[in-house]
Design an enzyme around this catalytic site. Structure first.
Site, PDB file in Angstrom:
ATOM      1  N   SER A 216       3.490 -41.179  53.070  1.00 16.51           N
ATOM      2  CA  SER A 216       4.470 -40.311  52.438  1.00 16.51           C
ATOM      3  C   SER A 216       5.648 -40.024  53.381  1.00 16.51           C
ATOM      4  O   SER A 216       6.279 -40.966  53.847  1.00 16.51           O
ATOM      5  CB  SER A 216       3.777 -39.039  51.958  1.00 16.51           C
ATOM      6  OG  SER A 216       4.449 -38.528  50.858  1.00 16.51           O
ATOM      7  N   LYS A 220       7.844 -42.818  55.614  1.00 12.48           N
ATOM      8  CA  LYS A 220       9.290 -42.989  55.801  1.00 12.48           C
ATOM      9  C   LYS A 220       9.554 -43.174  57.302  1.00 12.48           C
ATOM     10  O   LYS A 220      10.333 -44.033  57.723  1.00 12.48           O
ATOM     11  CB  LYS A 220      10.059 -41.761  55.283  1.00 12.48           C
ATOM     12  CG  LYS A 220       9.741 -41.365  53.821  1.00 12.48           C
ATOM     13  CD  LYS A 220      10.523 -40.122  53.392  1.00 12.48           C
ATOM     14  CE  LYS A 220       9.871 -39.253  52.313  1.00 12.48           C
ATOM     15  NZ  LYS A 220       9.674 -39.782  51.000  1.00 12.48           N
ATOM     16  N   TRP A 307       6.058 -39.818  41.424  1.00 10.36           N
ATOM     17  CA  TRP A 307       7.128 -39.192  42.228  1.00 10.36           C
ATOM     18  C   TRP A 307       7.688 -40.233  43.206  1.00 10.36           C
ATOM     19  O   TRP A 307       8.873 -40.296  43.470  1.00 10.36           O
ATOM     20  CB  TRP A 307       6.538 -37.979  42.954  1.00 10.36           C
ATOM     21  CG  TRP A 307       7.490 -37.070  43.670  1.00 10.36           C
ATOM     22  CD1 TRP A 307       7.441 -36.724  44.994  1.00 10.36           C
ATOM     23  CD2 TRP A 307       8.599 -36.336  43.121  1.00 10.36           C
ATOM     24  NE1 TRP A 307       8.438 -35.839  45.302  1.00 10.36           N
ATOM     25  CE2 TRP A 307       9.173 -35.584  44.164  1.00 10.36           C
ATOM     26  CE3 TRP A 307       9.173 -36.258  41.844  1.00 10.36           C
ATOM     27  CZ2 TRP A 307      10.281 -34.759  43.993  1.00 10.36           C
ATOM     28  CZ3 TRP A 307      10.283 -35.431  41.663  1.00 10.36           C
ATOM     29  CH2 TRP A 307      10.823 -34.697  42.732  1.00 10.36           C
ATOM     30  N   HIS A 358      -1.541 -39.560  44.818  1.00  9.33           N
ATOM     31  CA  HIS A 358      -0.805 -39.622  46.076  1.00  9.33           C
ATOM     32  C   HIS A 358      -1.721 -39.170  47.218  1.00  9.33           C
ATOM     33  O   HIS A 358      -2.081 -37.995  47.313  1.00  9.33           O
ATOM     34  CB  HIS A 358       0.394 -38.678  45.945  1.00  9.33           C
ATOM     35  CG  HIS A 358       1.321 -38.671  47.110  1.00  9.33           C
ATOM     36  ND1 HIS A 358       2.108 -39.744  47.435  1.00  9.33           N
ATOM     37  CD2 HIS A 358       1.588 -37.712  48.030  1.00  9.33           C
ATOM     38  CE1 HIS A 358       2.825 -39.437  48.501  1.00  9.33           C
ATOM     39  NE2 HIS A 358       2.528 -38.214  48.889  1.00  9.33           N
TER      40      HIS A 358
HETATM   41  C1  GCU Z   1       7.167 -34.356  48.871  1.00 12.43           C
HETATM   42  C2  GCU Z   1       8.455 -35.140  49.015  1.00 12.43           C
HETATM   43  C3  GCU Z   1       8.184 -36.644  49.260  1.00 12.43           C
HETATM   44  C4  GCU Z   1       7.196 -36.812  50.373  1.00 12.43           C
HETATM   45  C5  GCU Z   1       5.951 -35.999  50.110  1.00 12.43           C
HETATM   46  C6  GCU Z   1       4.890 -36.046  51.204  1.00 12.43           C
HETATM   47  O1  GCU Z   1       6.550 -34.687  47.660  1.00 12.43           O
HETATM   48  O2  GCU Z   1       9.231 -34.942  47.863  1.00 12.43           O
HETATM   49  O3  GCU Z   1       9.385 -37.319  49.556  1.00 12.43           O
HETATM   50  O4  GCU Z   1       6.921 -38.177  50.564  1.00 12.43           O
HETATM   51  O5  GCU Z   1       6.308 -34.647  49.932  1.00 12.43           O
HETATM   52  O6  GCU Z   1       5.228 -36.213  52.375  1.00 12.43           O
HETATM   53  O7  GCU Z   1       3.703 -35.876  50.883  1.00 12.43           O
END
Ligand code: GCU
Length: 385
Positions: A216, A220, A307, A358
């Site tokens: 997540s 990134k 998402w 997720h």
């Molecule tokens: C939020 C955010 C995402 C991210 C996520 C996470 O949902 O919007 O961009 O990847 O958190 O880190 O679990």
């Protein structure tokens, strides 16, 4: 324009051509990619998305082995705790690296480094807590070293005006932050590179076979770390979604505007000018994936993680393909999304979409290790299975 893009979805939206230079010249060779286009694309991401780190390896970077415990995991692993410290004009800081090295695999062993963005019990050093988020025992059983650090050591995940963490340490005191100054994701990527600085010095590890993994927001950071730092042989993005693996143009779920509004500290100030203007960005995320070439890349999605937008994540892998091709390599070996739980692992880019929510699970790690076995070649030498 955006309404049209959203209708077609990220799977079909028109994208900037990864092989066309800003001056319109077409990239036709691996050398031209490496020498001209790669630096250009890196710079576009620095300037417009992640921001620019003011320092790479600080001259005063120091490694201290705080402990070595040879009989962890019922004698199967040696635990090392390493303090990686640094200082800059605004103060000092340290990353605490936790490392489990298999005792019964021929050294030097390959290594998976997790950028941990969940609570630190997920990377419990005592192993009383065994979280599937970081299955260190499973990694060790398959002949891999398990390494992890917590993101807050590099920069706490807070919108604090860039006072704490490495921003406060390395940004020039008293000077206003430029619009391309690094954000929190770039700080975590920087942390992964400082850990790599240490891993290169540890003779029990094969620094040429290090995978950087993130889930997540951590995914990134893993992608941005791997894009910049060519020492990472394998880069693994688990459900990194917006401004990770997912194509932004036409993306469903989280958009650039959403992410900048909810997490204003993650990216540079310039990125906010693309809120609702995806089509004007000179990059899209397939170009981030392409920066990993010719090294190994793995992108993972989950069916219920709308998402993040799984088709948008898959497409980034597909569209990075032309760059791998310049190197005579296959990127993704599938052009259409595979069925859930059917990993595609033959090319230099691996992909799976797991059934479920997720999360980073034992199944995901299993797929990552299978991919590494296949492409690092550890199933021939080093595996204890
Ligand atoms: C939020 C955010 C995402 C991210 C996520 C996470 O949902 O919007 O961009 O990847 O958190 O880190 O679990």
């Amino acid at each position: 324009m955006m309404a049209t893009l959203n209708k077609v979805g990220a799977a079909e939206a028109p994208l900037p051509d990864v092989l066309t230079m800003q001056n319109g010249v077409k990239v036709t060779s691996a050398a031209m990619w490496q020498q001209q286009r790669r630096p250009e694309v890196l710079e576009l991401f620095r300037k417009n998305v992640y921001g620019r780190a003011p320092v790479e390896r600080p001259a005063n970077l120091k490694f201290e082995i705080e402990s070595i415990t040879p009989d962890m995991m019922e004698g199967k692993a040696t635990r090392k705790q390493v303090r990686i410290s640094f200082s800059g004009p605004g103060g000092a800081g340290a990353i605490h690296l936790l490392l489990f090295v298999p005792n019964h695999a021929p050294q030097p062993v390959p290594c998976f480094l997790l950028i941990c963005n969940r609570t630190s019990d997920n990377i419990d050093l005592t192993r009383a807590v065994k979280s599937p988020f970081w299955p260190a025992e499973a990694l060790v059983a398959r002949g891999y070293a398990a390494a992890a650090f917590h993101v807050s050591d590099a920069d706490p995940d807070q919108d604090d005006g860039f006072k704490n963490g490495v921003h406060g340490i390395f940004d020039k005191p008293g000077v206003p932050r430029p619009p391309d100054a690094w954000g929190t994701i770039a700080a975590w990527s920087w942390g992964a590179s400082r850990v790599m600085d240490y891993l290169q010095t540890d003779t029990s590890l094969d620094a040429k076979r290090v995978a950087v993994v993130g889930h997540s927001r951590g995914g990134k950071a893993a992608l941005w770390a791997g894009a910049q730092d060519e020492r990472f042989a394998l880069v693994i993005s688990n459900e990194s979604g917006s401004t990770g693996a997912a194509i932004a143009r036409g993306k469903h779920g989280e958009t650039i505007k959403d992410i900048n509004q909810h997490f204003p500290h993650w990216f540079c100030q310039n990125y906010k000018s693309y809120n609702g203007r995806e089509q004007d960005l000179p990059v899209d995320q397939h170009m981030l994936a392409a920066l990993i070439a010719p090294r190994l890349l793995y992108i993972a999605s989950a069916t219920e993680d709308t998402w993040s937008d799984p088709p948008a994540e898959f497409r980034a892998g597909v569209e990075a393909g032309p760059v791998y091709k310049l190197f005579g390599l296959t990127g993704l070996s599938a052009a259409t999304m595979p069925k859930p739980d059917s990993p595609v692992q033959d090319g230099h880019i691996g992909y799976h979409v797991r059934t479920g929510k997720h999360n980073l699970t034992a199944y995901d790690w299993d797929c990552f290790m299978n991919f590494a076995d296949k492409h690092f070649g550890t199933h021939k030498a080093g595996s204890t299975r």
